[in-house]
Design a protein around this motif. Structure first.
Motif, short mmCIF file in Angstrom:
data_model
loop_
_atom_site.label_atom_id
_atom_site.label_comp_id
_atom_site.label_asym_id
_atom_site.label_seq_id
_atom_site.Cartn_x
_atom_site.Cartn_y
_atom_site.Cartn_z
N LEU A 49 0.84 -1.20 0.00
CA LEU A 49 0.00 0.00 0.00
C LEU A 49 0.88 1.25 0.00
CD1 LEU A 49 -3.03 0.75 0.08
CD2 LEU A 49 -2.80 1.02 2.55
N LYS A 50 1.97 1.16 0.72
CA LYS A 50 2.89 2.30 0.79
C LYS A 50 3.51 2.57 -0.58
CE LYS A 50 6.90 4.09 3.17
NZ LYS A 50 8.16 3.77 3.82
N ALA A 51 3.89 1.48 -1.26
CA ALA A 51 4.50 1.63 -2.59
C ALA A 51 3.51 2.29 -3.56
CB ALA A 51 4.94 0.27 -3.12
N ALA A 52 2.24 2.00 -3.38
CA ALA A 52 1.23 2.56 -4.27
C ALA A 52 0.89 4.01 -3.91
CB ALA A 52 -0.03 1.70 -4.24
N LEU A 53 0.72 4.29 -2.64
CA LEU A 53 0.24 5.62 -2.25
C LEU A 53 1.36 6.63 -1.93
CD1 LEU A 53 -2.86 4.72 -0.02
CD2 LEU A 53 -2.89 5.86 -2.22
N ARG A 54 2.55 6.13 -1.73
CA ARG A 54 3.72 6.98 -1.43
C ARG A 54 3.44 8.08 -0.41
NH1 ARG A 54 7.65 7.19 -5.36
NH2 ARG A 54 7.45 5.60 -6.96
N PRO A 55 3.19 7.69 0.82
CA PRO A 55 2.86 8.68 1.85
C PRO A 55 4.07 9.56 2.19
CG PRO A 55 3.19 6.51 2.83
CD PRO A 55 3.24 6.31 1.35
N ASP A 56 3.76 10.82 2.57
CA ASP A 56 4.82 11.74 3.01
C ASP A 56 5.21 11.46 4.46
OD1 ASP A 56 4.44 13.58 0.63
OD2 ASP A 56 2.43 13.55 1.51
N GLU A 57 4.23 11.00 5.23
CA GLU A 57 4.50 10.67 6.63
C GLU A 57 3.88 9.31 6.93
OE1 GLU A 57 6.06 12.45 9.07
OE2 GLU A 57 6.12 14.50 8.25
N VAL A 58 4.61 8.52 7.70
CA VAL A 58 4.03 7.28 8.22
C VAL A 58 4.02 7.42 9.75
CG1 VAL A 58 4.27 4.78 8.41
CG2 VAL A 58 4.91 5.93 6.28
N LEU A 59 2.84 7.67 10.26
CA LEU A 59 2.72 7.91 11.70
C LEU A 59 2.38 6.61 12.41
CD1 LEU A 59 0.59 11.19 11.54
CD2 LEU A 59 3.06 10.94 11.62
N LEU A 60 3.22 6.25 13.34
CA LEU A 60 2.96 5.03 14.10
C LEU A 60 2.21 5.40 15.38
CD1 LEU A 60 3.39 2.00 14.65
CD2 LEU A 60 5.53 2.64 15.78
N VAL A 61 1.04 4.80 15.54
CA VAL A 61 0.23 5.08 16.73
C VAL A 61 0.55 4.04 17.80
CG1 VAL A 61 -2.11 5.34 17.60
CG2 VAL A 61 -1.56 6.06 15.26
N LEU A 62 1.00 4.51 18.95
CA LEU A 62 1.39 3.61 20.03
C LEU A 62 0.56 3.87 21.29
CD1 LEU A 62 5.29 3.84 19.84
CD2 LEU A 62 3.85 1.95 19.06
N ASP A 63 0.14 2.79 21.89
CA ASP A 63 -0.61 2.89 23.14
C ASP A 63 0.39 3.06 24.29
OD1 ASP A 63 -1.96 2.41 25.47
OD2 ASP A 63 -3.18 0.77 24.66
#
Ligand SMILES: Nc1nc2c(ncn2[C@@H]2O[C@H](COP(=O)(O)OP(=O)(O)OP(=O)(O)O)[C@@H](O)[C@H]2O)c(=O)[nH]1
Length: 434
Positions: free
Chosen positions: A205-219
């Motif tokens: 999905l990342k290769a297709a959408l090429r996000p500027d930010e990948v935010l990791l949500v942590l509990d």
């Protein structure tokens, strides 16, 4: 937030309070307590060790002011180390004309809630977000985002079961173009644990959408556990920043304090309630202040730093010259009014010594006196006989009495330093000298 850690740290530092002098043993004891408090808060062992070492080095290298007690110096030092552990200066994701951000994380971490919170937050800043419910396997997860999207008034694009990354990309691009959306927030699939298929799906999905930010949500409640999750996500998908959720709960602080050092990623936001408004930019300095139970300690630490007081180690009494003496006074002056400074410290009801403030004009006169001396005289004012003192008074436009007072204050400081040096290792100056 981090109540227990806060209480333990404050207690450790309070042990030093009310003492004019502390021994190396005292400092050791306090540092031991700080280390324990961190470990109990589930801070990574290595991080806790490095933290304590940093506090120790800084406290030792720092010059102690007459008016700041060792407890205050340690407090300011711990504050700075906390701020740094939390990431130092606040960092925000880069916003461009058009943005695609991924939210990744384990199921239950607060990913979907955070996507909606971010949409609301940036909508409030004039952006036009589009939420994408990108879990191709769990309709329930998409349904949850649809409901939240409605709540915050942001459209939601839902992927279909088994939809390909390419097809998702086409639909997202088209929708963003047609509706003029400039911030695409993709709520990716979550699983209860790290699993290989999920990672592969994310990578595609990342290769297709090429996000500027990948935010990791942590509990934040999951402590250390959150960090191994972070490492796994970063290795496979590449993470640009963190969002820590549930900081309003009774999270012990371990995740927040270890995240930066362990993952090397900045914490962008903190989740502070279940509601869509419950998201705050993450400010390391404010949180550090809160942990130490005092907002204003930030101001104090800044003043000490600005005054450059830790720059030079104190000389021994023997080496002290009138120039050093002048420099010390200059430092005091730069700190401003000490009564003001002390007000920043709660619980410090100490009366100030009379005439402690050095005002600008008085200081200029003292400076003129020292500047009118020869280098030898500055080094050793004992050679200042009556005729030399008259010459200096004349040269500096002051009086012989003023010259006498300065020399006397200098000799007294020197004598005080000497007596402290005799108790070296136990005394204040010895304690903080490297
Ligand atoms: N108190 C508090 N609760 C939060 C916060 N963020 C999320 N939650 C709650 O945590 C739970 C899980 O959040 P979700 O957003 O559903 O988590 P998710 O990672 O998207 O999980 P799935 O949708 O099941 O994949 C929900 O009950 C949220 O209300 C927060 O900052 N504070």
């Amino acid at each position: 937030m981090f109540q227990q850690l806060a209480a333990r740290l404050q207690e450790a530092i309070d042990r030093l309070r009310g003492r004019g002098r502390i021994t190396e043993e005292d400092l050791k004891g306090t540092l031991r307590e700080i280390r324990r408090a961190l470990i109990e808060a589930d801070v990574n062992l290595e991080v806790a060790r490095a933290f304590v070492e940093e506090v120790r080095e800084r406290a030792l290298g720092r010059k102690v002011l007459e008016s700041l007690t060792p407890a205050e110096v340690v407090l300011a030092t711990v504050y700075e180390a906390l701020k740094e552990a939390l990431g130092g200066e606040p960092k925000h994701p880069q916003l461009k004309d058009r943005n695609v951000w991924f939210l990744v994380g384990l199921q239950g971490s607060g990913k979907t809630t955070t996507a909606a919170k971010l949409a609301l937050y940036y909508k409030g800043k004039g952006r036009r977000p589009l939420l994408v419910a990108a879990d191709t396997q769990r309709p329930a997860a998409r349904e949850q985002l649809r409901v939240l999207g409605e709540k915050v008034g942001v459209p939601v694009l839902e992927v279909q079961d088994g939809e390909s990354p390419e097809s998702i990309r086409r639909r997202v691009e088209e929708r963003a173009r047609l509706e003029v959306r400039d911030l695409v927030l993709v709520d990716t699939a979550g699983r209860l644990q790290i699993d290989e298929r999920l990672m592969e799906e994310l990578v595609r999905l990342k290769a297709a959408l090429r996000p500027d930010e990948v935010l990791l949500v942590l509990d934040a409640m999951t402590g250390q556990e959150a960090l191994s999750v972070a490492q796994a996500f970063d290795e496979r998908v590449g993470v640009t920043g963190l969002v820590l959720t549930k900081l309003d709960g009774d999270a012990r602080g371990g995740a927040a304090l270890s995240a930066r050092r362990v993952t090397g990623k900045p914490i962008y936001f903190a989740g502070v309630s279940e509601r869509p408004e419950g998201l705050e930019p993450f400010y390391p300095d404010r949180l550090a202040g809160r942990i130490l139970g005092m907002g204003d300690v930030a101001t104090l630490a800044e003043k000490v730093r600005q005054a450059g007081l830790e720059a030079e180690a104190p000389k021994s009494a023997k080496e002290l010259t009138l120039e050093d003496f002048l420099k010390q006074m200059q430092n005091l002056k730069r700190l401003g009014s000490f009564s003001e400074l002390l007000k920043l410290l709660p619980g410090v009801g100490r009366a100030l010594p009379q005439g402690f403030q050095v005002d600008e004009r008085a200081f200029k006169r003292l400076e003129a006196i020292v500047l009118s001396m020869t280098p030898e005289e500055r080094k050793d004012p004992r050679i200042l006989n009556a005729s030399r003192r008259r010459r200096i008074a004349k040269g500096s436009g002051t009086t012989v009495q003023e010259v006498n007072r300065l020399v006397k204050a200098f000799e007294e400081t020197k004598a005080l330093m000497k007596s402290l040096e005799r108790r070296k290792g136990r005394g204040l100056m010895g304690m903080f000298r490297r």
